[in-house]
Design a protein around this motif. Structure first.
Motif, PDB file in Angstrom:
ATOM      1  N   ILE A  90      17.163   3.766   1.707  1.00  0.00           N
ATOM      2  CA  ILE A  90      17.102   3.484   3.139  1.00  0.00           C
ATOM      3  C   ILE A  90      17.408   2.001   3.336  1.00  0.00           C
ATOM      4  O   ILE A  90      16.711   1.148   2.780  1.00  0.00           O
ATOM      5  N   VAL A  91      18.438   1.686   4.122  1.00  0.00           N
ATOM      6  CA  VAL A  91      18.844   0.294   4.339  1.00  0.00           C
ATOM      7  C   VAL A  91      18.676  -0.041   5.820  1.00  0.00           C
ATOM      8  O   VAL A  91      19.326   0.568   6.683  1.00  0.00           O
ATOM      9  N   GLY A  92      17.780  -0.987   6.109  1.00  0.00           N
ATOM     10  CA  GLY A  92      17.610  -1.474   7.468  1.00  0.00           C
ATOM     11  C   GLY A  92      18.486  -2.691   7.724  1.00  0.00           C
ATOM     12  O   GLY A  92      19.400  -2.997   6.946  1.00  0.00           O
ATOM     13  N   GLU A  93      18.216  -3.400   8.806  1.00  0.00           N
ATOM     14  CA  GLU A  93      19.085  -4.519   9.187  1.00  0.00           C
ATOM     15  C   GLU A  93      18.622  -5.835   8.558  1.00  0.00           C
ATOM     16  O   GLU A  93      19.332  -6.435   7.759  1.00  0.00           O
ATOM     17  N   GLN A  94      17.424  -6.283   8.896  1.00  0.00           N
ATOM     18  CA  GLN A  94      16.897  -7.520   8.341  1.00  0.00           C
ATOM     19  C   GLN A  94      15.382  -7.515   8.514  1.00  0.00           C
ATOM     20  O   GLN A  94      14.853  -6.734   9.308  1.00  0.00           O
ATOM     21  N   PRO A  95      14.651  -8.355   7.798  1.00  0.00           N
ATOM     22  CA  PRO A  95      13.202  -8.411   7.985  1.00  0.00           C
ATOM     23  C   PRO A  95      12.854  -8.885   9.394  1.00  0.00           C
ATOM     24  O   PRO A  95      13.584  -9.656  10.014  1.00  0.00           O
ATOM     25  N   GLY A  96      11.715  -8.410   9.898  1.00  0.00           N
ATOM     26  CA  GLY A  96      11.184  -8.897  11.157  1.00  0.00           C
ATOM     27  C   GLY A  96      10.106  -9.932  10.899  1.00  0.00           C
ATOM     28  O   GLY A  96       9.919 -10.403   9.764  1.00  0.00           O
ATOM     29  N   ASP A  97       9.359 -10.265  11.941  1.00  0.00           N
ATOM     30  CA  ASP A  97       8.328 -11.289  11.809  1.00  0.00           C
ATOM     31  C   ASP A  97       7.253 -10.868  10.813  1.00  0.00           C
ATOM     32  O   ASP A  97       6.855 -11.654   9.943  1.00  0.00           O
ATOM     33  N   LYS A  98       6.781  -9.629  10.920  1.00  0.00           N
ATOM     34  CA  LYS A  98       5.733  -9.152   9.998  1.00  0.00           C
ATOM     35  C   LYS A  98       6.234  -9.113   8.564  1.00  0.00           C
ATOM     36  O   LYS A  98       5.537  -9.503   7.623  1.00  0.00           O
ATOM     37  N   GLU A  99       7.464  -8.595   8.379  1.00  0.00           N
ATOM     38  CA  GLU A  99       8.024  -8.493   7.030  1.00  0.00           C
ATOM     39  C   GLU A  99       8.200  -9.876   6.414  1.00  0.00           C
ATOM     40  O   GLU A  99       7.952 -10.079   5.217  1.00  0.00           O
ATOM     41  N   ASP A 100       8.622 -10.859   7.238  1.00  0.00           N
ATOM     42  CA  ASP A 100       8.823 -12.218   6.733  1.00  0.00           C
ATOM     43  C   ASP A 100       7.514 -12.825   6.245  1.00  0.00           C
ATOM     44  O   ASP A 100       7.483 -13.540   5.235  1.00  0.00           O
ATOM     45  N   LEU A 101       6.433 -12.537   6.952  1.00  0.00           N
ATOM     46  CA  LEU A 101       5.144 -13.113   6.569  1.00  0.00           C
ATOM     47  C   LEU A 101       4.529 -12.399   5.366  1.00  0.00           C
ATOM     48  O   LEU A 101       3.914 -13.028   4.503  1.00  0.00           O
ATOM     49  N   GLN A 102       4.685 -11.043   5.289  1.00  0.00           N
ATOM     50  CA  GLN A 102       4.066 -10.280   4.214  1.00  0.00           C
ATOM     51  C   GLN A 102       4.961 -10.138   2.989  1.00  0.00           C
ATOM     52  O   GLN A 102       4.473  -9.811   1.901  1.00  0.00           O
ATOM     53  N   GLY A 103       6.282 -10.328   3.158  1.00  0.00           N
ATOM     54  CA  GLY A 103       7.184 -10.214   2.017  1.00  0.00           C
ATOM     55  C   GLY A 103       7.495  -8.786   1.633  1.00  0.00           C
ATOM     56  O   GLY A 103       7.931  -8.529   0.502  1.00  0.00           O
ATOM     57  N   ARG A 104       7.294  -7.806   2.537  1.00  0.00           N
ATOM     58  CA  ARG A 104       7.569  -6.400   2.251  1.00  0.00           C
ATOM     59  C   ARG A 104       8.430  -5.813   3.367  1.00  0.00           C
ATOM     60  O   ARG A 104       8.270  -6.181   4.535  1.00  0.00           O
ATOM     61  N   PRO A 105       9.326  -4.884   3.049  1.00  0.00           N
ATOM     62  CA  PRO A 105      10.196  -4.311   4.081  1.00  0.00           C
ATOM     63  C   PRO A 105       9.478  -3.239   4.899  1.00  0.00           C
ATOM     64  O   PRO A 105       8.613  -2.522   4.400  1.00  0.00           O
ATOM     65  N   PHE A 106       9.847  -3.117   6.153  1.00  0.00           N
ATOM     66  CA  PHE A 106       9.396  -2.055   7.048  1.00  0.00           C
ATOM     67  C   PHE A 106       7.880  -1.951   7.160  1.00  0.00           C
ATOM     68  O   PHE A 106       7.294  -0.888   6.973  1.00  0.00           O
ATOM     69  N   VAL A 107       7.228  -3.087   7.471  1.00  0.00           N
ATOM     70  CA  VAL A 107       5.783  -3.069   7.698  1.00  0.00           C
ATOM     71  C   VAL A 107       5.445  -3.465   9.132  1.00  0.00           C
ATOM     72  O   VAL A 107       4.275  -3.419   9.515  1.00  0.00           O
TER      73      VAL A 107
END
Length: 483
Positions: free
Chosen positions: A319-336
């Motif tokens: 599964i390929v998304g577009e880019q990390p969001g704010d939550k993903e950037d802070l937690q370091g995990r995709p799609f959270v």
């Protein structure tokens, strides 16, 4: 009683200012004055000399003085009356000088522009001819020019500065400028004089013909900058019609004679470009550390960290998304974040076990615009997508999935080279060079951004259908092969 005020041709700017100042001090309204040139035929009205200093001084905006100093040189006989009518209004409403909607001011500004343009043409198109032997180390030249407006006097200082080391005369039908022994004087105009032939003109015409580029010819633009009315007094203009006629043939000849790139050099360039294609070939165990240390584009300078993909290293579905969001950037995990939570919800409904899929993003760093304490998501541009394709290709080769689900335009562009028309392409399976089949679908964030409930429900159902199809295709390789 209507009074006539005449303005001389030479010194018109100063003469009009004095006359207008006196008329304003005497309180003479515009409809009581007949303005005219001093050399114009007399009419039925008597010439009237305005009074001086009989009332308080009249002040006008400084910008109007600059405007009047241009407009007085216009050839329109109504220029003096228009200026006086406007300055009469300025006494009680000084703000009119900045009112772009005022019709009188618009007319004066247009006249000012015409005078400036005429001055520019005079500087460009005056052609001097030498008229005698040099005396006392000063050569003597003369030129004939036919300006549209009375621009000799306001433009003479330019020629004084430009040709201070020689004597010269510029003859025109209205006013002539004479510069001798370092002193300028203005005289009445005259008929066109019989100027001697100048042998230097042939050299100038030859130069003009040789700098002409037929491939860049634009006749309308040329005649706009060099109106035909000036051609008769420009020696190079005689060659222009033939140069225009020959331009197409000369342009074709230039194109045919242009050098071509040798084949051996083309091969070398293509080989070099091939060698620099995006392809990370390090050890599989070193890929996570390489992504964390990525500095291939400036996104790494602003994001908190690179967000790695996660999931089984041999997952059949990626599964390929577009880019990390704010939550993903802070937690370091995709799609959270919110989009990831919506994805998990829909995936669970269709029987897609996220723990059995490899989930990642096309771009590894969060791109955003700061607004106070908030970080607003910004779509990655093509260069940033291309730079991160280096890591996405490495992940695809490492996992080797049977099917890739591209969610959103950024993922579609990274995997297929085209991020357009996602709504039309969703649900289709596309094959891109070097990649497993790619199923195009919507990104969950598209659903969250939908403004009305009907669009949101429809988009969610479309994503649900596409994810269900992805599960079916991975479970049935024969269906995937024929998709």
């Amino acid at each position: 009683m209507t009074r006539r005020i005449t303005i001389p041709m030479i010194g018109a700017a100063e003469a009009w200012r004095k006359a207008a100042r006196g008329a304003l001090q005497d309180g003479i309204s515009p409809d009581q004055i007949m303005w005219g040139d001093a050399d114009a035929p007399e009419d039925l009205f008597d010439t009237f000399e305005v009074a001086r200093g009989r009332a308080e001084a009249v002040t006008v905006p400084r910008s109007f003085i600059a405007l009047a100093n241009r407009v007085v040189w216009h050839s329109d006989p109504s220029r003096f009356a228009r200026l006086y009518g406007f300055v009469w209004r300025l006494r009680d409403a000084p703000h009119l000088i900045t009112d772009r909607g005022d019709a009188d001011l618009a007319t004066l500004r247009a006249m000012e522009k015409n005078v400036r343009r005429c001055q520019h043409k005079m500087k460009a198109f005056v052609r001097f001819r030498e008229i005698g032997e040099a005396e006392a180390n000063r050569r003597s030249f003369a030129a004939w020019f036919e300006p549209t407006h009375f621009t000799v006097e306001p433009t003479a200082d330019f020629f004084v500065r430009r040709f201070a080391d020689m004597d010269w005369r510029i003859y025109t039908p209205s006013v002539s400028a004479v510069f001798e022994d370092g002193k300028l004087r203005l005289e009445a105009g005259c008929d066109k004089p019989d100027l001697p032939h100048d042998g230097g003109e042939e050299l100038w015409v030859t130069y003009f013909q040789n700098i002409f580029n037929p491939a860049r010819l634009k006749v309308q633009a040329m005649t706009s900058e060099m109106p035909k009315k000036y051609w008769k007094n420009m020696p190079e203009a005689a060659s222009i019609p033939q140069m225009i006629a020959d331009a197409p043939a000369r342009a074709r000849a230039m194109a045919e004679a242009a050098p071509t790139l040798p084949h051996i050099r083309v091969d070398r360039v293509l080989a070099q470009a091939q060698a620099h294609q995006s392809a990370w070939d390090g050890p599989a165990a070193g890929l996570p550390a390489a992504i964390r240390n990525c500095a291939r584009c400036e996104l790494a300078c602003h994001a908190t960290q690179a967000v790695l993909g996660e999931g089984p290293k041999t997952a059949p579905l990626m599964i390929v998304g577009e880019q990390p969001g704010d939550k993903e950037d802070l937690q370091g995990r995709p799609f959270v974040g919110p989009a990831g939570q919506l994805f998990d919800e829909i995936a669970e409904e269709v029987g897609l076990d996220r723990s059995q899929a490899y989930v990642t993003n096309a771009v590894k760093h969060f791109k955003f615009k700061a607004q106070g304490r908030r970080r607003i998501h910004q779509r990655p541009n093509r260069s940033e997508i291309d730079q991160c394709r280096w890591w996405l290709d490495a992940e695809v080769r490492r996992v080797a999935p049977r099917l890739i689900v591209a969610m959103g335009a950024t993922a579609a562009e990274a995997l297929t080279g085209n991020g357009d028309a996602i709504l039309k392409r969703r649900g289709t399976v596309q094959i891109a060079d070097g990649h497993p089949p790619v199923l195009i679908t919507l990104h969950p964030s598209y659903i969250l951004r939908a403004r009305d409930i009907d669009t949101r429900l429809q988009a969610a159902e479309q994503l649900r259908v596409d994810l269900r199809r992805a599960v079916d295709l991975v479970a049935a390789p024969r269906k995937l092969a024929s998709a």
